[in-house]
Write an enzyme that holds these catalytic residues in place. Structure first.
Site, PDB file in Angstrom:
ATOM      1  N   HIS A  30       0.857  -1.190   0.000  1.00 28.69           N
ATOM      2  CA  HIS A  30       0.000   0.000   0.000  1.00 28.69           C
ATOM      3  C   HIS A  30       0.886   1.229   0.000  1.00 28.69           C
ATOM      4  CE1 HIS A  30      -3.963   1.963   0.716  1.00 28.69           C
ATOM      5  NE2 HIS A  30      -3.147   2.963   1.054  1.00 28.69           N
ATOM      6  N   CYS A  31       0.998   1.867  -1.151  1.00 34.68           N
ATOM      7  CA  CYS A  31       1.826   3.054  -1.310  1.00 34.68           C
ATOM      8  C   CYS A  31       1.280   3.845  -2.488  1.00 34.68           C
ATOM      9  CB  CYS A  31       3.297   2.684  -1.508  1.00 34.68           C
ATOM     10  SG  CYS A  31       3.568   1.320  -2.670  1.00 34.68           S
ATOM     11  N   HIS A  32       1.707   5.092  -2.580  1.00 36.95           N
ATOM     12  CA  HIS A  32       1.183   5.991  -3.598  1.00 36.95           C
ATOM     13  C   HIS A  32       2.328   6.710  -4.309  1.00 36.95           C
ATOM     14  CE1 HIS A  32      -2.590   5.545  -1.346  1.00 36.95           C
ATOM     15  NE2 HIS A  32      -1.936   5.937  -0.269  1.00 36.95           N
ATOM     16  N   TYR A  48      -7.701  17.280  -0.981  1.00 34.37           N
ATOM     17  CA  TYR A  48      -6.402  17.743  -0.509  1.00 34.37           C
ATOM     18  C   TYR A  48      -5.457  17.889  -1.697  1.00 34.37           C
ATOM     19  CZ  TYR A  48      -4.873  12.845  -0.961  1.00 34.37           C
ATOM     20  OH  TYR A  48      -4.570  11.594  -1.444  1.00 34.37           O
ATOM     21  N   ARG A 123     -10.293   0.696  -5.904  1.00 33.70           N
ATOM     22  CA  ARG A 123     -10.451   1.175  -4.531  1.00 33.70           C
ATOM     23  C   ARG A 123     -11.731   1.991  -4.376  1.00 33.70           C
ATOM     24  NH1 ARG A 123      -6.846   5.369  -0.939  1.00 33.70           N
ATOM     25  NH2 ARG A 123      -6.769   4.135   0.974  1.00 33.70           N
ATOM     26  N   ARG A 129     -14.182  12.350   5.262  1.00 37.26           N
ATOM     27  CA  ARG A 129     -13.373  13.552   5.020  1.00 37.26           C
ATOM     28  C   ARG A 129     -12.758  13.562   3.617  1.00 37.26           C
ATOM     29  NH1 ARG A 129      -8.266  11.523   5.467  1.00 37.26           N
ATOM     30  NH2 ARG A 129      -7.980   9.790   6.914  1.00 37.26           N
ATOM     31  N   HIS A 180      -5.538  -0.257   6.319  1.00 33.62           N
ATOM     32  CA  HIS A 180      -5.112   0.409   7.552  1.00 33.62           C
ATOM     33  C   HIS A 180      -5.806  -0.126   8.812  1.00 33.62           C
ATOM     34  CE1 HIS A 180      -3.179   2.844   4.661  1.00 33.62           C
ATOM     35  NE2 HIS A 180      -4.141   3.705   4.448  1.00 33.62           N
ATOM     36  N   ASP A 248       2.264   2.999   3.121  1.00 32.16           N
ATOM     37  CA  ASP A 248       1.352   4.113   2.877  1.00 32.16           C
ATOM     38  C   ASP A 248       2.107   5.394   2.499  1.00 32.16           C
ATOM     39  OD1 ASP A 248      -1.180   5.268   2.560  1.00 32.16           O
ATOM     40  OD2 ASP A 248      -1.204   6.033   4.610  1.00 32.16           O
ATOM     41  N   ASN A 253      -2.483  13.069   4.441  1.00 27.76           N
ATOM     42  CA  ASN A 253      -3.446  13.466   5.466  1.00 27.76           C
ATOM     43  C   ASN A 253      -3.116  12.971   6.873  1.00 27.76           C
ATOM     44  OD1 ASN A 253      -5.495  14.915   3.776  1.00 27.76           O
ATOM     45  ND2 ASN A 253      -5.612  12.909   2.783  1.00 27.76           N
TER      46      ASN A 253
END
Length: 292
Positions: A30-32, A48, A123, A129, A180, A248, A253
């Site tokens: 899980h990474c971006h 954001y 996803r 939020r 998470h 992550d 955020n």
């Protein structure tokens, strides 16, 4: 007048080399990648605005940590434009796969093209939020359309909402992955009932997978995240063959930016069982995401 999306914290540029040596073919599940915005513009209406965290920085992070493989999750700031993920996959020599953002505007041919480019699922974010929750009727229609592709759904919840979705999740016809640790909060705001529902779901539904990720999001105390350890241990014990690890990065955020070396080393306190670490870091993601 619409307010501009707030700019979030950048990642820590000084990644500490972890004390825990990761096994060969470790996967960051899980990474971006964010931007660069000149090539991959951020979406209109996003909640954001990130600092650019492009592919070269992503590769440098994994070099320090000892990570060989990655599953890149397209974040909400890139909307339905999945090129930032598929371009990185194409340049990876088989080391990367991805999770896309899709909606009902995608044709079957476009979904098939994403699958051919290394996308293994899509996803859905139920965190308030980050925008409106998905329309559940549309969600179920997309699930039926991605089923022939062998995809799963990747789901991001707030912990207090998990019990409301247990029936829906058990009824899904495809595997699902919960991000998470289900968004549980450690410390005085611990979501006890929600966490028990999550553990039971993971233990009893073989379609359910859990990302034991995000201690920096869950912890009330901060690094080195000792208050997260009991929750991670419960989840690993519930389904050792269906748990996944990831950084992550670049941590969108968060209120306190972690050092990714700490996010590797905390796993040493989750378990000292070498076979379980091998499953968490290597074998489980290889099986779910179908690495070559």
């Amino acid at each position: 007048m619409t307010q501009p999306a707030p700019t979030i914290l950048p990642p820590d540029p000084h990644t500490r080399r972890p004390a825990l040596a990761l096994p060969p073919r470790t996967c960051d599940s899980h990474c971006h990648i964010f931007g660069p915005h000149a090539l991959y513009p951020y979406a209109e209406g996003r909640s954001y605005t990130p600092h650019d965290a492009p592919l070269p920085a992503f590769r440098a992070l994994h070099e320090v940590l000892g990570v060989d493989r990655a599953v890149i999750v397209n974040a909400t700031c890139h909307g339905r434009d999945n090129r930032v993920v598929t371009d990185a996959i194409a340049a990876s020599g088989g080391r990367y796969l991805g999770i896309a953002n899709v909606d009902e505007s995608f044709t079957d041919g476009e979904l098939e093209d994403l699958a051919a480019k290394g996308i293994r699922g899509c996803r859905f974010t139920f965190v308030r939020r980050l925008g409106a929750a998905p329309d559940l009727a549309a969600f179920h229609r997309i699930v039926q359309r991605i089923k022939p592709l062998g995809w799963h759904v990747d789901l991001y919840f707030e912990a207090q909402d998990v019990p409301d979705f247990v029936g829906l999740l058990r009824g899904l016809p495809i595997p699902y992955v919960i991000d998470h640790m289900g968004g549980v909060r450690a410390g005085p705001s611990h979501d006890a009932a929600a966490f028990e529902a999550l553990v039971d779901l993971l233990a009893s539904d073989e379609k359910c997978w859990m990302k034991v990720t995000g201690p920096e999001r869950i912890s009330a105390a901060g690094a080195p995240f000792e208050d997260v350890v009991p929750y991670a241990r419960r989840l690993l014990a519930a389904a050792p063959d269906r748990v996944l690890w990831g950084t992550d990065w670049p941590h969108p955020n968060v209120t306190r930016m972690p050092n990714d070396g700490d996010l590797v080393d905390v796993v040493a306190r989750y378990t000292d069982d070498a076979a379980l670490r091998q499953a968490l870091f290597v074998d489980n993601p290889a099986r779910l995401y179908r690495f070559a």
